[in-house]
Scaffold this motif. Structure first.
Motif, PDB file in Angstrom:
ATOM      1  N   SER A   1       0.847  -1.192   0.000  1.00 32.00           N
ATOM      2  CA  SER A   1       0.000   0.000   0.000  1.00 32.00           C
ATOM      3  C   SER A   1       0.880   1.238   0.000  1.00 32.00           C
ATOM      4  O   SER A   1       1.866   1.304   0.751  1.00 32.00           O
ATOM      5  N   PRO A   2       0.548   2.242  -0.803  1.00 26.01           N
ATOM      6  CA  PRO A   2       1.327   3.484  -0.786  1.00 26.01           C
ATOM      7  C   PRO A   2       1.201   4.241   0.532  1.00 26.01           C
ATOM      8  O   PRO A   2       1.993   5.154   0.800  1.00 26.01           O
ATOM      9  N   ALA A   3       0.231   3.858   1.370  1.00 27.16           N
ATOM     10  CA  ALA A   3       0.030   4.542   2.647  1.00 27.16           C
ATOM     11  C   ALA A   3       1.060   4.143   3.686  1.00 27.16           C
ATOM     12  O   ALA A   3       1.240   4.849   4.688  1.00 27.16           O
ATOM     13  N   PHE A   4       1.742   2.999   3.476  1.00 27.02           N
ATOM     14  CA  PHE A   4       2.664   2.484   4.484  1.00 27.02           C
ATOM     15  C   PHE A   4       3.971   2.041   3.836  1.00 27.02           C
ATOM     16  O   PHE A   4       3.985   1.583   2.695  1.00 27.02           O
ATOM     17  N   LYS A   5       5.044   2.147   4.612  1.00 20.28           N
ATOM     18  CA  LYS A   5       6.324   1.594   4.165  1.00 20.28           C
ATOM     19  C   LYS A   5       6.925   0.788   5.311  1.00 20.28           C
ATOM     20  O   LYS A   5       6.530   0.946   6.488  1.00 20.28           O
ATOM     21  N   GLU A   6       7.852  -0.075   4.988  1.00 21.52           N
ATOM     22  CA  GLU A   6       8.496  -0.909   6.001  1.00 21.52           C
ATOM     23  C   GLU A   6       9.115  -0.032   7.092  1.00 21.52           C
ATOM     24  O   GLU A   6       9.763   0.974   6.809  1.00 21.52           O
ATOM     25  N   GLY A   7       8.848  -0.411   8.345  1.00 26.43           N
ATOM     26  CA  GLY A   7       9.373   0.341   9.483  1.00 26.43           C
ATOM     27  C   GLY A   7       8.421   1.365  10.054  1.00 26.43           C
ATOM     28  O   GLY A   7       8.657   1.877  11.161  1.00 26.43           O
TER      29      GLY A   7
END
Length: 337
Positions: free
Chosen positions: A84-90
């Motif tokens: 999802s573009p709303a979240f990234k790893e970390g």
């Protein structure tokens, strides 16, 4: 990352108290996120009185948890994978999730916790995810306290009540709290700044309230219902307000609970009583977050947590909410950020 996922599942509807056979802890496979989803690892699980409501099939503000489904909870976690573009790893996320080590999140269920500044993530989550906004909006929007007024808070040493009392003091009110032990009464007076504290288990509540509130009660912040609500009704001033945030004294009852015996005073004193559900205020969360972080940074608002370690402790720990054993916001720590 662990190769298995511990998941608490609801196996039966509780009747009365939550018993050990209501939930079971299972080892399962870790889910894979689909399109528009993320996978996050649980850091902290919030335990709240509403957990008991979600376990039941009574009429409520959200669909009850289905039998054999993962138990619902307010969670904080670290994103492991994202589609999802709303979240990234970390990323650190919080919102509505489940009692599980690993779980799927979407922009509809969780959001970024955001920058907490000098405030540790566990303290920010414990305050900002649920109890802080509940205290803020329920007291200020429904209770409408004014400087010089008397505010009474039940379950005053609990997660929401302890914040309500402090916010009322910030607003210039005379604040009286009710708690269930002498230690809790001492804490809310000496550490949190309440003006008066009443041990509702050992004192005559109507008499103690009359002494502590010589000018009557303008706002009664109700977390419990029952006999304490009745006692406060008798002391409410004209046009008093009773924001109803919880009814924890009756969540585990097995028989219908009678309404307040002093119901007629609602009419005679022209009182406003209004129920509160935090979901009605989700679009205003930034307002509460800004105010709460500001007060915490200034040392005007203290967040108190009661933390148990390990997801496996969740079932036994949640029971503390209904016996009054907890001291502050009850949480389970799975893995610190």
């Amino acid at each position: 990352m662990s190769e298995s996922n511990r998941v608490w599942r609801l196996r039966k509807r509780p009747v009365g108290d939550i018993t050990d056979d209501v939930l079971s802890l299972e080892n399962e496979t870790i889910p894979e996120p689909g399109a528009g989803e993320c996978l996050f690892r649980l850091n902290y699980l919030s335990l709240d009185p509403t957990n008991r409501i979600w376990m039941s099939d009574i009429e409520q503000y959200m669909p009850p948890v289905e039998l054999n489904a993962p138990m619902r909870g307010v969670v904080c976690g670290t994103v492991i994978k994202s589609n999802s573009p709303a979240f990234k790893e970390g990323d650190i996320v919080s919102g509505i999730g489940t009692w599980a080590d690993y779980q799927i999140g979407t922009p509809e269920t969780v959001g970024l916790l955001g920058d907490t500044g000098d405030i540790p993530v566990i303290d920010a989550f414990s305050t900002l995810a649920l109890v802080g906004p509940s205290a803020y909006f329920c007291l200020l929007d429904i209770g409408e306290p004014k400087a010089g007024e008397t505010v009474v808070v039940s379950a005053a040493a609990g997660a929401v009540g302890s914040l309500v009392g402090q916010i009322a003091k910030i607003k210039g009110c005379h604040v009286v709290g009710l708690a269930g032990t002498d230690e809790k009464c001492q804490l809310i007076k000496e550490d949190l700044g309440f003006d008066e504290a009443i041990n509702y288990k050992t004192e005559n509540v109507p008499e103690a309230l009359a002494r502590a509130c010589p000018n009557g009660i303008d706002v009664y912040f109700d977390n419990v219902g029952g006999k304490i609500l009745d006692a406060c009704l008798k002391l409410m001033n004209l046009f008093g307000r009773i924001p109803t945030c919880g009814l924890i004294s009756q969540y585990n009852t097995t028989e219908p609970v009678p309404g307040p015996y002093n119901y007629d005073l609602i009419l005679m004193h022209r009182l406003k009583i209004q129920g509160f559900i935090i979901l009605d205020y989700m679009d205003r969360y930034p307002e509460a977050t800004e105010a709460l972080i500001g007060w915490m940074s200034e040392g005007k608002l203290k967040a108190r947590t009661d933390v148990s370690d390990g997801l496996e402790t969740a079932l036994q720990t949640v029971k503390k909410l209904y016996t009054g054993e907890n001291n502050g916001k009850l949480m389970v720590r799975v893995k610190d950020v």
